[in-house]
Structure formats: structure tokens, C-alpha cells
Design a protein around this motif. Sequence first.
Motif, PDB file in Angstrom:
ATOM      1  N   SER A  69       4.788 -11.631 -32.775  1.00 33.71           N
ATOM      2  CA  SER A  69       5.454 -10.928 -31.662  1.00 33.71           C
ATOM      3  C   SER A  69       6.799 -10.372 -32.110  1.00 33.71           C
ATOM      4  O   SER A  69       7.142  -9.217 -31.828  1.00 33.71           O
ATOM      5  N   GLN A  76       2.956  -6.108 -27.831  1.00 34.01           N
ATOM      6  CA  GLN A  76       2.104  -6.346 -26.666  1.00 34.01           C
ATOM      7  C   GLN A  76       2.674  -5.727 -25.389  1.00 34.01           C
ATOM      8  O   GLN A  76       1.920  -5.417 -24.462  1.00 34.01           O
ATOM      9  N   PHE A  80       1.264  -1.561 -24.414  1.00 28.00           N
ATOM     10  CA  PHE A  80       0.281  -1.917 -23.390  1.00 28.00           C
ATOM     11  C   PHE A  80      -0.393  -0.686 -22.779  1.00 28.00           C
ATOM     12  O   PHE A  80      -1.619  -0.632 -22.661  1.00 28.00           O
ATOM     13  N   MET A 145      -1.183 -12.143 -27.610  1.00 21.75           N
ATOM     14  CA  MET A 145      -1.578 -10.738 -27.691  1.00 21.75           C
ATOM     15  C   MET A 145      -1.190 -10.138 -29.042  1.00 21.75           C
ATOM     16  O   MET A 145      -1.908  -9.282 -29.588  1.00 21.75           O
ATOM     17  N   ALA A 146      -0.067 -10.595 -29.613  1.00 20.72           N
ATOM     18  CA  ALA A 146       0.379 -10.074 -30.909  1.00 20.72           C
ATOM     19  C   ALA A 146      -0.511 -10.572 -32.040  1.00 20.72           C
ATOM     20  O   ALA A 146      -0.724  -9.865 -33.031  1.00 20.72           O
ATOM     21  N   PHE A 149      -3.593  -8.407 -32.019  1.00 13.47           N
ATOM     22  CA  PHE A 149      -3.247  -7.092 -32.565  1.00 13.47           C
ATOM     23  C   PHE A 149      -3.301  -7.121 -34.095  1.00 13.47           C
ATOM     24  O   PHE A 149      -3.868  -6.229 -34.730  1.00 13.47           O
ATOM     25  N   LEU A 342      -5.243  -6.364 -28.045  1.00 16.89           N
ATOM     26  CA  LEU A 342      -4.164  -7.141 -27.439  1.00 16.89           C
ATOM     27  C   LEU A 342      -4.345  -7.305 -25.930  1.00 16.89           C
ATOM     28  O   LEU A 342      -3.686  -8.145 -25.297  1.00 16.89           O
TER      29      LEU A 342
END
Length: 512
Positions: A69, A76, A80, A145-146, A149, A342
Motif C-alpha cells: 500500500s 487502491q 479505484f 487490495m494493494a 494489485f 484490487l
Amino acid sequence: MKNLALALSGLTLAAPAAIAQEAQGIDEKVNAAFAAATGPFVSFIFAPLPGTAFPWIVLWLVVAATVFSIYFAFIQFRGFMHSISLVKGDYSDPNDAGEVSHFQALATALSGTVGLGNIAGVAVAVGIGGPGATFWMILAGLLGMASKFTECTLGVKYRNEYADGSVSGGPMYYISKGFKEKGLPGGGILAILFSIFCILGALGGGNMFQANQAHAQISGIVGAYPGWITGLVFAIVVFLVIVGGIKSIAQVTEKVVPFMGVLYVVAALIVILFNIDKIGWAFGQIFAGAFTGLGVAGGLVGALIQGFKRAAFSNEAGVGSAAIAHSAVRTNEPVTEGYVSLLEPFIDTVVICTMTALVITISGQLMIDPETGNYLVADGVIQTVGGTSGVALTSAAFGTAFSWFPYVLAVAVILFAFSTMISWSYYGLKAWTYLFGEGKATELAFKIIFCIFVVIGAAANLGPVIDFSDAAIFAMAVVNITGLYFLMSVVKEELVSYRSRIDSGEIKKFKH
């Protein structure tokens, strides 16, 4: 002859009971032997940090998510809206290499993570850590989410593309190829280890556990009956889907995932609307419980542990499984699939898991001491109105709106189990072909083995096997995140190049 007939009749009647008893005895012996052989590995993977109840593997995942992150400047949040544009197909060229669309890849990966953990696992987390666990669950989901990714960008970057248009990708490919590209040793060994853990995880947690829990939910409604019947039905349906490969799986998941997600969220919203006057109170419980524990065993630390654990176990960010599905996407820009992926932890953890936690909190199933306002706890677990836990607690919470709502939940459980199985069959297949080579015969062999394990999972009580396969899934994360740390600079290069071409107008929205 009459006596012989009577004797044979008696033998016929006695045989099923004797066979069942003998089978149960064999099952127990197998369980005991397997537990003895795999116990140390399972204990190591889920071992708590010294002096705490916090599993080190969860810290491993959360720390990695935090590192990614920060390294990618909280992609993220910044990316988005671009993720949503990609899922909509705004930048999709049907002539790009790959087998499935961005949306289909997202649906396939989501079907592997959105499962029984969102229903039963969240109930366990709230039952032990209180509503405050929800806050930490959301935070871990946002950080995760990172991780998605990072791994899914690499999945597309280093995938194998074949002459027939099919592709193979995932951690085993980007670790082996990426390490070689950077001149780093050990990539081949790590890739083989990941593949072995992935196959074991696919057959256990991604297969047998799902079939077992689906049978338990169905038999709880229609009455007890042999598990092999459920297993056989599931096996036939699963085989019919997976025999067609990722395109067939994607065509099913793009329909099933939105349906089951909307079904579950709408059902949860109805329960919340029935208790609309308690919404403010429920969020107050979540935030207060996150930092005080509200009298729950373990207090703040207990809430944090349960929230982080549930998020890590639910969205699989950092495990590397989703990168296998996302590698099949039609794109020539690896980082686009990083953007799309993500969204997974957001949908799985921030939306669906939070919905479950809200329903349980708001429905009044958790018992509160009227004098102190704290939750009533016995043996480290919050006392509930019906003395329920896990999926039964979630079912009881849904039942507060309409008595028939548990049936809706049962449908969701079956769909969640089915979708998880077909996605994990693909993950296991790609790990299998990495080890044993590509080819129709090799693929068919794994698919048949996978479906046999569906029947076994529904019919048998294989506790130690499930524990081992769960441990194998998180062992995947040990290997995968190790690789991500060494390769995250490659992702940064891809991201910088992509963003510069987007900003300059070189990459434009595709006109359909």
C-alpha cells in the motif's frame, strides 16, 4: 432353501450397518494417521506469535499488504475509479491476447474467495472479537487490495501464451521467470513449492471443505441422508463446467457471482432495514468495540486479531490464487489486471463480510449486559440468544426478518460452495500442469481427480485433511509474498509506464 433365504436376508440387512461401522473405523484410523503426519506442519503455519493469540501467518499477510500500500502510494484509493472503467470494458480490445474479459476474470477470482467464510467465518469473528472486529476486518480488506494489485499485475506480465490462444499464469510462473530475469537464485524451487501447496489447497479447502459444508446445510433443511449423494450431484455439475476450461468457468461465474452476491446483499439489506432504528447504534458498537472491546475477551487486541484473521482468510490477498485466474484475461497491459483485481478484497471483505457482521450485530442475536452495556462472554465467546455460532448464528440473524430467510441463506451457501469449487479447480489445474506439463490428457486427469475429491469431501468427516489443506493454502502465501517482495519493482515500472501513457493520451478508451 427357506433357511438359506432367511440367512441371506439377514446378511443383507446386517451388511450395510457392518460396512458403515467398518468404514467409520477406517475413516477414524486414516484421520488419526493423517493428523499425526501433518500435525506439525499445520501447527507451524497457524502458530501464534509468542505471548499472543495472533497467528504469525496473518501478520505476514497484513504486513505485506501495508508495505505494498505504501510502496504503490495507496493505489487502491487512487486507482479505484479506473478499476471500474476497466471492468466495464472501456479499455478492452477484443483482439488482445488472453481468454476472458476483465469482468469474467474478476468474477472467476471472486467466486474463489466469496464463500462460506463470508457467512460462517464472520460469525465466528464477531462471536469472539465482538462487533469491533468488523472495523479491523475492513481495514485489513482495504490494505489487501494493494496485495492483489501487485500479484495480479505480475500474473499477466509473466504468463505463458500458447499458439491455440490459451494461457497459463500465476505465482509459479512469475516467480520462476521473474527471478531468472533478475538473476536471482531459487525461483524454480519456490515455484514448485507453490504449485504443490496450491494443488493440496485446491483439493482440500477449495473442494472437500466446500462440498462437506454444502451437504451439512442441505441435510439440515431436508433431513439427514448420505453425503455421497450430495457429492455425486456436485461432482457431475462441477465436471460439466470445468471440462470446458477457463472460458466455460468464466461464463458460469460471470452469471453466478453477481447473482449470489446481489442475493446475499439484498437479503442483508432487508434485515438491516427491518432494524433501521438500530443502524447508528450498530456502527457505534463497531467503532467503540474496535478500540475498547466493549468487555469482550481480549478487548482491543481480541477484536483486532479476529478482524485481521477473518479478512486474511476470506479475501486471500497475498495467497496468489487470484493471480492464476486473472492471468487468463484479454489484455496486453499487465497493470490493467492489477487495477481490476484490487476490487476483489473490497467486494469480498469491505462489502459482503461487513454486511454479515452488521446483520449479526443489528439483529439482536448477541447478548448484552443491560447494566454495563458490555457483551456477555463465556469461555471467550459472546453468548447468543439461541446459543448458536458460525453459520447457524448468521442463519438465526437472517431469520429475525422472515422465518423463511434461512432458506435464502441456504441457497447462497450452495452457490458459494459451488462457485468456490469451480474456481479452485482452475487454480489446482494450472499448478498441476506447471508440474506435469500442458496437454489435454494431463488436464483431464486432474479434473477427474478433483471431482472424485468432491464426493469424498461430502461423504467423509476428514477434519485433519481439511486442516492440512487450509495450512497449504496459507503456505502458498509464504512463497508468494516472498516472491512479491523481490518483484514489486517490476510492478512499479509497469505502473509508471501505463500511467504516463494514460496521461499523455497514448492509451485511449476503446470504442466498441
